[in-house]
Design a protein around this motif. Sequence first.
Motif, mmCIF file in Angstrom:
data_model
loop_
_atom_site.group_PDB
_atom_site.id
_atom_site.type_symbol
_atom_site.label_atom_id
_atom_site.label_comp_id
_atom_site.label_asym_id
_atom_site.label_seq_id
_atom_site.Cartn_x
_atom_site.Cartn_y
_atom_site.Cartn_z
ATOM 1 N N SER A 282 24.331 88.185 124.304
ATOM 2 C CA SER A 282 23.312 88.006 123.263
ATOM 3 C C SER A 282 23.941 87.677 121.915
ATOM 4 C CB SER A 282 22.459 89.270 123.141
ATOM 5 O OG SER A 282 23.252 90.397 122.814
ATOM 6 N N GLU A 283 25.123 88.210 121.651
ATOM 7 C CA GLU A 283 25.806 87.908 120.386
ATOM 8 C C GLU A 283 26.286 86.459 120.364
ATOM 9 O OE1 GLU A 283 27.553 92.241 118.956
ATOM 10 O OE2 GLU A 283 28.665 91.068 120.440
ATOM 11 N N ILE A 284 26.787 85.961 121.498
ATOM 12 C CA ILE A 284 27.181 84.550 121.543
ATOM 13 C C ILE A 284 25.973 83.661 121.295
ATOM 14 C CG2 ILE A 284 27.789 82.714 123.177
ATOM 15 C CD1 ILE A 284 30.093 84.233 124.077
ATOM 16 N N GLY A 285 24.809 84.113 121.740
ATOM 17 C CA GLY A 285 23.588 83.348 121.516
ATOM 18 C C GLY A 285 23.206 83.227 120.062
ATOM 19 N N THR A 286 23.774 84.084 119.198
ATOM 20 C CA THR A 286 23.492 84.006 117.764
ATOM 21 C C THR A 286 24.721 83.571 116.962
ATOM 22 O OG1 THR A 286 24.038 86.355 117.425
ATOM 23 C CG2 THR A 286 21.739 85.810 117.947
ATOM 24 N N ALA A 287 25.751 83.098 117.659
ATOM 25 C CA ALA A 287 26.976 82.665 116.976
ATOM 26 C C ALA A 287 26.748 81.319 116.292
ATOM 27 C CB ALA A 287 28.121 82.560 117.969
ATOM 28 N N VAL A 288 27.173 81.227 115.039
ATOM 29 C CA VAL A 288 27.035 79.986 114.279
ATOM 30 C C VAL A 288 28.384 79.376 113.932
ATOM 31 C CG1 VAL A 288 24.798 80.614 113.323
ATOM 32 C CG2 VAL A 288 26.902 81.281 112.112
ATOM 33 N N ALA A 289 29.457 80.073 114.300
ATOM 34 C CA ALA A 289 30.803 79.571 114.010
ATOM 35 C C ALA A 289 31.771 80.152 115.035
ATOM 36 C CB ALA A 289 31.239 79.944 112.596
ATOM 37 N N ALA A 290 32.940 79.552 115.116
ATOM 38 C CA ALA A 290 33.982 80.050 116.023
ATOM 39 C C ALA A 290 35.338 79.788 115.392
ATOM 40 C CB ALA A 290 33.902 79.373 117.379
ATOM 41 N N ARG A 291 36.240 80.740 115.583
ATOM 42 C CA ARG A 291 37.633 80.566 115.180
ATOM 43 C C ARG A 291 38.457 80.353 116.440
ATOM 44 N NH1 ARG A 291 37.829 85.681 110.988
ATOM 45 N NH2 ARG A 291 36.835 84.657 109.207
ATOM 46 N N ILE A 292 39.241 79.286 116.431
ATOM 47 C CA ILE A 292 40.064 78.942 117.592
ATOM 48 C C ILE A 292 41.518 79.229 117.249
ATOM 49 C CG2 ILE A 292 40.692 77.118 119.213
ATOM 50 C CD1 ILE A 292 38.200 75.586 118.237
ATOM 51 N N TYR A 293 42.193 79.954 118.123
ATOM 52 C CA TYR A 293 43.624 80.231 117.963
ATOM 53 C C TYR A 293 44.347 79.742 119.212
ATOM 54 C CZ TYR A 293 42.025 83.460 114.310
ATOM 55 O OH TYR A 293 41.446 84.017 113.198
ATOM 56 N N ILE A 294 45.380 78.940 119.001
ATOM 57 C CA ILE A 294 46.153 78.386 120.110
ATOM 58 C C ILE A 294 47.636 78.678 119.874
ATOM 59 C CG2 ILE A 294 46.777 76.291 121.387
ATOM 60 C CD1 ILE A 294 43.886 77.030 121.711
ATOM 61 N N LEU A 295 48.308 79.204 120.879
ATOM 62 C CA LEU A 295 49.767 79.375 120.825
ATOM 63 C C LEU A 295 50.389 78.316 121.722
ATOM 64 C CD1 LEU A 295 52.242 80.997 119.881
ATOM 65 C CD2 LEU A 295 51.970 82.421 121.938
ATOM 66 N N VAL A 296 51.180 77.443 121.118
ATOM 67 C CA VAL A 296 51.796 76.336 121.850
ATOM 68 C C VAL A 296 53.301 76.552 121.916
ATOM 69 C CG1 VAL A 296 52.081 73.832 122.007
ATOM 70 C CG2 VAL A 296 49.980 74.794 121.047
ATOM 71 N N ARG A 297 53.867 76.329 123.081
ATOM 72 C CA ARG A 297 55.286 76.576 123.354
ATOM 73 C C ARG A 297 55.993 75.279 123.676
ATOM 74 N NH1 ARG A 297 57.118 78.657 129.049
ATOM 75 N NH2 ARG A 297 57.521 76.420 129.132
ATOM 76 N N SER A 298 57.294 75.214 123.401
ATOM 77 C CA SER A 298 58.072 74.032 123.800
ATOM 78 C C SER A 298 58.118 73.944 125.326
ATOM 79 C CB SER A 298 59.487 74.093 123.230
ATOM 80 O OG SER A 298 60.164 75.262 123.677
ATOM 81 N N ILE A 299 58.255 72.737 125.829
ATOM 82 C CA ILE A 299 58.275 72.539 127.282
ATOM 83 C C ILE A 299 59.561 73.103 127.873
ATOM 84 C CG2 ILE A 299 58.102 70.853 129.131
ATOM 85 C CD1 ILE A 299 55.599 71.144 127.360
ATOM 86 N N ASP A 300 60.671 72.879 127.200
ATOM 87 C CA ASP A 300 61.973 73.352 127.673
ATOM 88 C C ASP A 300 62.583 74.303 126.651
ATOM 89 O OD1 ASP A 300 62.096 71.663 130.049
ATOM 90 O OD2 ASP A 300 62.336 69.994 128.652
ATOM 91 N N PRO A 301 63.432 75.241 127.093
ATOM 92 C CA PRO A 301 64.141 76.103 126.143
ATOM 93 C C PRO A 301 65.171 75.299 125.361
ATOM 94 C CG PRO A 301 64.929 76.501 128.370
ATOM 95 C CD PRO A 301 63.761 75.570 128.502
#
Length: 344
Positions: A282-301
């Motif tokens: 029900s809370e998602i049904g009243t959501a008007v905004a979203a914060r997106i967080y992404i952690l991106v890693r290198s392909i190789d060490p």
Amino acid sequence: MLATRRVHMGCRKNISISSYYSRGLSLVELMISILLGLILSTGIVTVYIESKNNYQAEDEIARIQENGRYTLNLLKRELTLAGFFGGNLNTDEITASAVTTDCASGNWVLDTSDPIDLIDSYASSFATVNGATLDCMTASEIQAGTDILAVKRTAGDFTLKNGAWNDGLTQAETTQWYLKVKGFGDELSWVYIGGSGNFDAADIGTDTEVDYWEYHSNIFYVQNFSKTVGDNIPSLCTEKLSGNAVTKQCLVEGVEDMQIEFGIDTDADGVANQFKSSPTGSEIGTAVAARIYILVRSIDPVAGYTNTKSYSLGEKSIAAKNDGYLRRVFSTTVQMRNATLPAA
């Protein structure tokens, strides 16, 4: 006699000079030469290795930047359009049709009642906050602790509007589901265009009062491999409606974590009063905004590098992994107006 003796002595002198110039290096000189050569070789090798490591690090950083920005833009667009169904508000009147391979019971993929759904920090259950069970997914493939986000929407622009094609179009997209809008919104229905089909001829022309909008459904998640199980390359993937079935497609390599926080409007003024990482349905049904967080890693060490950094993805903290991978957090805030439009 004297002439002969002088010649003989001259020969002896010449032999003595030749022997002097042809003798080899002494042991000390040889050792010094070898030492100098080793020092020079070590310096050259060190410079080469450092240059190679710097090049690899710069290449991985550039790839992280590209993958992170692409992922943010992709999810930002999806959440911006979430709940957009050709600008129609009476989507509850659409009868959900069945596809050949769905992701949950009840003709889930074409059910527009919950345009945004979530599994917060996946552990073992595929039950969403809205009560669906996404049984098209494979537990062993999901990166534990990451969010799973489902978005349903139509394209941002029409394919056919009042019988007229959009610019540059003369044919429906094959193997594609469309939302058909008739009578300027009086009738809404699903239409599937097969491999060689097109819209009904009666719908195409001048002032037919018929619109067609491409339909899209995606379940975004982080997979713990890229191409083969065990390759140790986490990736952003989606279970998407493709043709007449929900199928998997991997999009971006190196995405290690995804967290979504929803801005809940508690007083119906169109402004987020609080952000939650674990909202109810029900809370998602009243959501008007979203914060997106992404952690991106290198392909190789990266050789010679140890990552001792910790990271914050909103409310979630990630401890240092002490490995050789470069990482970076990307974040953005998205306004979501379509998902909370009032019913007609």
